[in-house]
Scaffold this motif. Structure first.
Motif, PDB file in Angstrom:
ATOM      1  N   LYS A 117       0.346  -7.141   4.813  1.00 58.75           N
ATOM      2  CA  LYS A 117      -0.677  -6.332   4.096  1.00 58.75           C
ATOM      3  C   LYS A 117      -1.355  -5.674   5.049  1.00 58.75           C
ATOM      4  N   ASP A 123       1.157  -2.875   5.646  1.00 63.70           N
ATOM      5  CA  ASP A 123       1.038  -1.684   4.424  1.00 63.70           C
ATOM      6  C   ASP A 123      -0.338  -0.881   4.504  1.00 63.70           C
ATOM      7  N   TYR A 124      -1.248  -1.620   4.980  1.00 63.40           N
ATOM      8  CA  TYR A 124      -2.689  -0.804   5.135  1.00 63.40           C
ATOM      9  C   TYR A 124      -2.407   0.378   6.218  1.00 63.40           C
ATOM     10  N   LYS A 180      -0.023   1.536   7.201  1.00 59.93           N
ATOM     11  CA  LYS A 180       0.892   2.668   6.764  1.00 59.93           C
ATOM     12  C   LYS A 180       0.332   3.635   5.751  1.00 59.93           C
ATOM     13  N   SER A 181      -0.461   3.117   4.881  1.00 61.41           N
ATOM     14  CA  SER A 181      -1.270   4.112   4.045  1.00 61.41           C
ATOM     15  C   SER A 181      -2.229   4.956   4.810  1.00 61.41           C
ATOM     16  N   LEU A 230      -2.155  -4.511  -1.347  1.00 62.99           N
ATOM     17  CA  LEU A 230      -3.314  -4.047  -1.200  1.00 62.99           C
ATOM     18  C   LEU A 230      -4.017  -3.691  -2.523  1.00 62.99           C
ATOM     19  N   ASN A 263       1.881   2.169  -0.936  1.00 64.50           N
ATOM     20  CA  ASN A 263       2.491   1.679   0.345  1.00 64.50           C
ATOM     21  C   ASN A 263       2.434   0.494   0.380  1.00 64.50           C
TER      22      ASN A 263
END
Lengths: 799, 305
Positions: A730, A733-734, A736-737, B21, B124
Motif C-alpha cells: 500500500k 501504491d501510495y 506511486k499515486s 488505498l 494506482n
C-alpha cells in the motif's frame, strides 16, 4: 544486519560537526593551518595572476598540513590536521564567524594571537571587503539582518563544488594533466604568433589558468604520496599482521590514485575522496555533495564484485560505509542564524541514487541497493540520500527505499524524476541527456552533473511571510518598526482581496530585485578572488576553455528558497474570507491584533485559525495557494543571476522555521510571533490539514510544479499503516499515486509521538533516533527542546 | 436524482479496511447498540454534541447562548447532559471548536464528487476505492445505493462495512452494487449477541448465508471485533469459523480490541463500559487465528489486506 567490528568502531569514534543549540555536538575547533599557509603564500605571491596565487596556496597547504591515518581506516585522507578541526576559508568568510568561534573557545589558545594577525590581514583584502565596498547601505542592512528578510551574502555561507568525478577516476590526474599540457603547448605557439590586442590578453589568461591547474594537479598527487609514505611507515611499526597488510594496501592505492586511473573499486573510492576533499574543503569551502554515488563508482563495482569477483559484496559494503561515515565528519563554522537553521546537521551532504541513464532506461543497480543496505546498517541522519523515483525503477530498490522510510529512517526521500527532468529542460534549457544526469545540489535542488556541474552557490533565500508583513504594514517591518520595504498602499484602504494581492506582488517584486542585485554582486566578488584551479581540472568545460571554472562558460542554475510560503498562503486565505468576503473583521482590527501579537484578541485569532486552510483539498483555499506560488515564480522570472538566468522557487525550509520564528511577527493564519513557521515546501501547516493525508496530497497536486525548482512535501504516517507485506504494497501504491499526481518530492516521518516523548525524557536510551526535519534528517536527541516539541506536536497529529 | 444522507465524516488513507488505498465515509445511525462501539458518535440519527476539553480556552461564550443552563465553566464537566437539549447553539459560538456538532447532511452527488477527486489513489492501488461504513450504511439504503451505483459508473471499486442487520430485500439491493463486502459477526451465540449488541444474530447469520448464495462472485471478508471477555474465547472463534466454512466463506479478519475510542466517549459525556479493557496479547491473538485457520483458509489479525 549488523556492522562489522571495524565499521562499528569507526562509527563510534567518528567526529561529527553537527550543531547543537548554540554550539557543536563535539569539542570542535577551527584549524589555523589553511589560514596560516594561505596568508603566507598570498603575501609571497602579491602581483601574480589570481589563479596562480590560489594554486600556490593550495599546493603549499597540501605539502605542509599535518596528515594522519586512523586505526580503523581503509580509505584515507582528511582536510585538516585533526578529525575535530573545522576548516576556515579565510579569504571568503565573514570575519564575525571566525571571531565568534574564537570567543566561544573553538580555537587552540596559543593560536589566538596568530588568528588576530590573519584576520587583520584579510580585513582589507577578503570577499567581505570587496562586498561592502560595492553594496549600497540599504542593501547591506537588509542582507545582514540575519535571516529576517533574506539570506544572500556569499560570506555567510559556503559554496558548491560539483565536479565531474568520472574524469579523475577514468583518466587519472596525470591523464588530465596531459590534456592540459597539450593545450598549454598549443597556446605557447599561439602566443608566439600573436600580434597583441585583446586576443592576446585571452591567450595570456588561458596560459595562467592552465599553469595554475597543473600546479594543483602536482600538489594533489604529492599529497596522496604523503599518505602512501605515512602508511608504509606505519606498516613498518605495525605488529598486527592483518593491519600491516591493510596499511600496505593503503600505500599502494595512494601511490596509484588519484594520479592514475582507478584499477578497482577501492581505488575509485579513494581517488574520489582525495579529489573531493580538495575541491570541497581545502581549495574553497563548500557544502553538499552533489554526487550520483551509485553511478560514479558503478563500473568498478560491477567489475570487481559482479564480474571478476575479486571483491566480496561485504568488503564493498564496508568501503561504502566508511565513505559515508567520512562524509558525516565534514563540517564548517557558520553564523548563529545558520546554526539554528540546521540543528543536528552541519554539512548538508546530499547523495542522489536511482533515476535514469542518459538513454532514459532505469539506472538502478546493485550498488544502489548496497548503498541502501549501508544506510540501514549505519542508521545515520547525515548524509542525506535522495532517490530519483520513476515508474520503471527496479522494484527491489524501490522497496528497500520505502522500507527504510517506513522503519523511521526518514530517508532516502523520494524525488519525482519526470517532474524534475521537465523543469530542467523547460526552464533552464538543458538537453534531455543533460537533464537525465541530475543530482541534488545543496539540500533538495536538482542540477545536471553532465557538462554543467556547479561551481558556485546558485541559491539564495527570501522570506515570503516577512514580505507579507511588509505588505500589511505598508513597508514598515512590524517587529522592529523600521521603514524598510516599499510603499504598496495603506492596507486598511484596500477594497478587495485583489488589491491586497497586488500589493503583496509588488512588495515581493521589490524584494526579488533587491536580492538579485545583491546576489549578482556577491557572486562577482567571489569570481574576482576565489579562483578554483583544482576544481577547474575536474570540469570538461573549463579544460576545454582553458580557463578557471569561475571564468569558464556557465549556464545559470539559480533558485530562491521560500521558507514559510504556506504561512503566507494561509494568511491570505483567511484575510480573503474574513475581511473581504464575510467582512467579519476590518483590516484595521486585523493589523491591531497582529501588532498586539494577538494578545487580547484570542477569539478573533480562533476565527483566523478556523478559516479555510491549504491542505484539505478545499478548492477555495487551494486556488489561492496555486496563485500565490505562481506569483512567486512569475516575479522570480523577472530577475537574473550572474549568468542572466532567472531563478525558480524552491520550497525547503530545513529548520529555518525555527531560526526565523522570532523574526517574523504575528500572522493572519493565527500564528503568534515566536511560533515556528510551517515546515516543508508545500506540505500543509501541521494541524491545519484536517481531512487526512490523501486530501493534503491532493491540495499540493494543484500547484504548478513546472514553475517550481523543487518543493518538499513532508508527511507523517503512523507505523501501523505501513507495516508488513500488505503495508509495504500500500505504501508503494501510495508513493506511486503521489508521483502520478506530479508532486516534486515527498518524504515521510514514520514514528509515533510516545517514542519521541520518551526520547526527550531519556535521551540516553535513543542515541540513534532519526527524525525527519524538512530537507534533512536530524538525530532527535541532538535537537534543542523547542525543536523537539515541534516535532512531537507534528507527530501527534497523526490520526 | 441525488439523495440526501446523514454522515459523520470522511476518512482518507484508510488502509486497514479493505483492499488498496481507500477513502471511507461514515454514515450516521445504527440499529445495534454494541457496548464497545468504536464510533459512538455515529450511533444515533440525531446531531451529537462533542466536547474536547483540550481545545477549550474558557472564554465563556457558550454560557451566554445556552438557554437551558447546561454548561459549567468551573473546570469540571463542561456539559450537563441531563439538561442539554442538543440545540447546538453553543457550537455556533465556540471559537475553538471545543464544542462541536457531530453530524452533517450531505447529498450523494457531493459525496461522489469528493470520492472522484481521490481517483488517482484508487487507480494506482490494487482494488483501491471507497468504503461505506458507519454507523450502519444499511440504515440509509437509498443514499448508500445512489453513492455506490454512481461510483461504480466512474470505475471506482466499492466496499461496505456492515453489521448485516436489515431485511434481506434491503440488503440484497445494496450488496448488488458492491465489489467487496466487510461483514461483522460479533458472536455466534444468540443470547450473548443480544446482550452485547441489543439484537439477535439470527437475521445477521441468515443474511450472510443468503448473500453468499445469491452473489457468488462477491468478495466477502468477515470481521470479528474482539471484545475482552465477550467474544475473544477460542470456542466462539471456532464456532464462527465453522459457520463460515459451512456457507462457503474463506476470509476472516480478527480485530484486536482498540481502546482509542475512550476519548470519543469522554467527548460525548458517556461512561464507557470498556474503558479499562486491554488489547489482547499477541500470543492469544495467534492462538485464535490458528483455531480459525482450521476451518477458514485466509485469516488476518488486524485486517490489513
Amino acid at each position: 544486519m549488523a556492522l562489522s567490528p571495524r565499521i562499528e568502531s569507526f562509527k563510534k569514534n567518528h567526529k561529527v560537526k553537527h550543531f547543537w543549540k548554540e554550539g557543536y555536538v563535539e569539542p570542535v575547533y577551527i584549524s589555523i593551518w589553511r589560514s596560516r599557509i594561505f596568508t603566507r603564500v598570498w603575501k609571497e605571491t602579491e602581483g601574480e595572476p589570481t589563479s596562480v596565487r590560489k594554486a600556490k596556496c593550495v599546493a603549499a597547504y597540501l605539502r605542509e598540513v599535518p596528515i594522519f591515518i586512523r586505526d580503523d581506516e581503509i580509505i584515507v585522507g582528511f582536510y585538516a590536521e585533526d578529525p575535530l578541526a573545522l576548516p576556515v576559508c579565510i579569504e571568503a568568510v565573514d570575519q564575525s564567524i571566525v571571531r565568534k568561534m574564537i570567543a566561544q573557545g573553538h580555537v587552540k589558545e596559543d593560536e589566538i594571537e596568530e588568528w588576530e594577525e590573519i584576520l587583520d590581514y584579510w580585513k582589507d583584502r577578503g570577499v567581505q571587503k570587496l562586498l561592502t565596498a560595492r553594496l549600497t547601505d540599504e542593501e547591506l542592512k537588509i542582507a545582514s539582518a540575519d535571516h529576517a528578510f533574506m539570506e544572500v551574502l556569499p560570506t555567510q555561507y559556503t559554496s558548491r563544488s560539483q565536479a565531474e568525478y568520472d574524469l579523475p577516476l577514468g583518466k587519472g590526474l596525470l591523464g588530465i594533466k596531459k590534456i592540459l599540457e597539450e593545450k598549454y603547448a598549443n597556446l605557447i605557439e599561439e602566443r608566439e604568433a600573436s600580434v597583441g590586442g585583446t586576443e592576446y590578453l585571452e591567450i595570456n589568461d588561458k596560459l595562467n589558468d592552465l599553469k595554475a591547474m597543473m600546479i594543483t594537479i602536482d600538489a594533489v598527487i604529492d599529497w596522496a604520496n604523503r599518505y602512501a609514505d605515512l602508511a608504509e611507515q606505519k606498516a613498518k611499526e605495525e605488529k598486527n599482521e592483518q593491519r600491516k597488510k591493510e596499511l600496505l594496501a593503503i600505500a599502494e592505492r595512494c601511490r596509484h590514485v588519484p594520479a592514475n586511473p582507478a584499477r578497482n573499486f577501492a581505488e575509485a573510492v579513494q581517488s574520489q575522496w582525495f579529489c573531493f576533499l580538495v575541491v570541497q574543503m581545502i581549495e574553497h569551502l563548500s557544502h553538499g555533495t552533489s554526487v550520483r554515488i551509485d553511478q560514479i563508482f558503478w563500473p568498478w563495482y560491477e567489475k570487481d564484485v559482479l564480474i571478476d569477483k575479486t571483491l566480496s559484496r561485504q568488503e564493498a559494503l564496508e568501503i561504502m560505509e566508511e565513505h559515508i561515515l567520512k562524509i558525516d565528519e565534514l563540517g564548517r563554522p557558520l553564523p548563529d542564524a545558520w546554526r539554528k537553521s540546521i540543528q543536528g546537521n552541519n554539512f548538508l551532504g546530499t547523495y542522489t541514487i536511482g533515476g535514469t541513464k542518459p538513454d532514459g532506461t532505469d539506472a538502478c543497480n546493485d550498488l544502489t541497493l548496497l548503498i541502501c543496505e549501508a544506510m540501514d546498517e549505519l542508521w545515520l541522519n547525515h548524509p542525506d540520500f535522495k532517490f530519483r523515483w520513476h515508474p520503471d525503477a527496479d522494484p527491489k530498490c524501490v522497496e528497500k527505499v520505502l522500507d527504510l522510510q517506513r522503519r523511521g529512517l526518514g530517508q532516502p526521500s523520494i524525488k519525482n524524476e519526470r517532474v524534475t527532468i521537465e523543469s530542467l529542460q523547460k526552464h533552464y534549457g538543458f538537453t534531455e541527456e543533460e537533464a537525465r544526469s541530475w543530482a541534488v545540489v545543496g539540500c533538495i535542488s536538482p542540477a545536471p552533473t553532465l557538462n554543467w556541474g556547479r561551481a558556485r552557490r546558485d541559491a539564495w533565500t527570501v522570506y515570503p511571510a516577512k514580505v507579507l508583513e511588509l505588505t500589511l504594514f505598508n513597508g514598515i517591518n512590524p517587529t522592529t518598526d523600521e521603514d524598510i520595504g516599499i510603499k504598496t498602499g495603506d492596507a486598511t484602504e484596500f477594497k478587495s482581496f485583489d488589491e491586497l494581492f497586488e500589493a503583496y506582488r509588488k512588495q515581493f517584486e521589490w524584494v526579488m530585485k533587491l536580492s538579485a542585485r545583491i546576489k549578482t554582486i556577491g557572486e562577482d566578488c567571489m569570481n574576482k578572488l576565489c579562483k578554483r584551479p583544482f576544481l577547474s581540472t575536474l570540469f570538461r568545460r573549463s579544460i576545454e576553455a582553458c580557463r578557471d571554472i569561475m571564468d569558464a562558460p556557465d549556464k545559470g542554475m539559480p533558485w530562491v528558497n521560500i521558507p514559510g510560503a504556506v504561512d503566507s498562503v494561509d494568511s491570505l486565505i483567511a484575510l480573503k474570507k474574513l475581511v473581504f468576503e464575510e467582512k467579519k473583521y476590518t483590516m484595521e482590527e486585523v493589523l491591531k491584533a497582529l501588532k498586539a501579537d494577538w494578545e487580547g484578541y484570542e477569539e478573533m485569532r480562533q476565527d483566523f485559525i478556523n478559516a479555510p486552510k491549504y491542505g484539505n483539498n478545499d478548492p477555495y483555499a487551494d486556488e489561492i495557494a496555486r496563485d500565490t506560488y505562481n506569483m512567486y515564480a512569475d516575479e522570480m522570472k523577472k530577475v537574473k543571476d550572474i549568468n542572466n538566468q532567472a531563478p525558480q522557487p524552491s520550497g525547503l525550509i530545513i529548520t529555518w522555521m525555527f531560526s526565523t520564528a522570532d523574526k517574523v511577527g504575528a500572522l493572519p493564519n493565527g500564528r503568534k510571533k515566536g511560533d515556528y513557521l510551517t515546515d516543508g515546501g508545500c506540505s500543509p501547516h501541521a494541524g491545519y490539514d484536517k481531512n487526512g493525508p490523501m486530501a493534503a496530497i491532493l491540495s499540493a497536486s494543484k500547484l504548478d510544479f513546472s514553475k517550481q525548482k523543487a518543493q518538499i512535501f513532508n508527511q507523517k504516517l503512523s507505523p501501523s499503516c505501513v507495516e508488513g507485506e500488505v503495508g509495504m504494497k500500500k505504501f508503494n501504491d501510495y508513493v506511486k499515486s503521489i508521483m502520478d499526481l506530479g508532486l516534486e518530492m515527498v518524504q515521510f516521518n514514520v514514528v509515533d509521538a510516545a517514542t519521541l516523548r520518551d526520547a526527550q525524557a531519556h535521551p540516553e536510551k535513543y542515541p540513534n533516533l532519526v527524525v525527519r526535519i524538512s530537507g534533512y534528517n536530524a538525530n532527535f536527541v541532538e535537537l534543542d527542546k523547542f525543536v523537539q516539541d515541534a516535532v512531537i506536536e507534528r507527530t501527534e497529529h497523526i490520526l | 436524482m441525488s439523495k440526501h444522507g446523514f454522515i459523520t465524516n470522511f476518512q482518507d488513507f484508510a488502509v486497514h479496511d479493505g483492499f488498496g488505498l481507500r477513502v471511507l465515509l461514515f454514515l450516521k445511525g445504527c440499529p445495534l447498540r454494541c457496548t464497545w462501539c468504536q464510533n459512538p458518535e455515529a450511533i444515533s440519527t440525531e446531531y451529537e454534541l462533542m466536547f474536547h476539553p483540550k481545545l477549550c480556552k474558557g472564554c465563556g461564550k457558550c454560557l451566554e447562548v445556552c438557554e437551558v443552563k447546561a454548561i459549567n465553566n468551573d473546570g469540571t464537566e463542561k456539559v450537563d447532559r441531563s439538561k442539554c437539549n442538543k440545540c447546538m447553539k453553543c457550537t455556533y459560538v465556540c471559537p475553538t471548536g471545543a464544542l462541536a456538532r457531530k453530524g452533517k447532511w450531505i447529498s450523494s452527488d457531493e459525496v461522489v464528487q469528493t470520492f472522484i477527486d481521490y481517483k488517482p489513489f484508487f487507480d494506482n492501488s490494487d482494488k483501491g476505492g471507497i468504503t461505506l461504513s458507519g454507523g450502519e450504511p444499511l440504515f440509509q439504503p437509498e443514499f448508500a445505493i445512489d453513492i455506490l451505483q454512481k461510483c461504480r459508473e466512474k470505475g471506482i471499486h466499492t466496499a461496505m462495512e456492515t453489521c448485516g442487520y436489515a431485511n434481506y430485500s434491503v440488503v440484497s439491493e445494496v450488496v448488488k452494487h458492491l465489489d467487496l463486502l466487510m461483514y461483522d459477526i460479533k458472536h455466534m451465540d444468540e443470547i450473548k449477541h443480544k446482550k452485547g449488541t441489543g439484537v439477535s444474530n439470527k437475521k445477521i447469520l441468515e443474511n450472510l448465508a443468503n448473500i453468499r448464495r445469491d452473489f457468488p462472485d462477491l468478495e466477502i471478508f468477515i470481521r470479528i471485533p474482539l471484545i475482552p471477555g465477550f467474544n475473544d474465547d477460542e470456542e466462539n472463534i471456532t464456532q464462527t469459523a465453522k459457520f463460515l466454512a459451512s456457507i462457503g466463506i474463506d476470509k476472516l479478519d480478527i480485530l484486536p480490541f482498540n481502546f482509542l475510542a475512550d476519548a470519543k466517549y469522554n467527548a460525548l459525556g458517556i461512561e464507557w463500559r470498556h474503558k479499562r479493557d486491554e488489547r489482547q496479547d499477541d500470543e492469544h491473538l495467534q492462538k485464535l487465528a490458528e483455531k480459525a485457520k482450521l476451518y477458514v483458509p485466509d485469516v488476518t489479525i488486524g485486517g490489513l489486506r
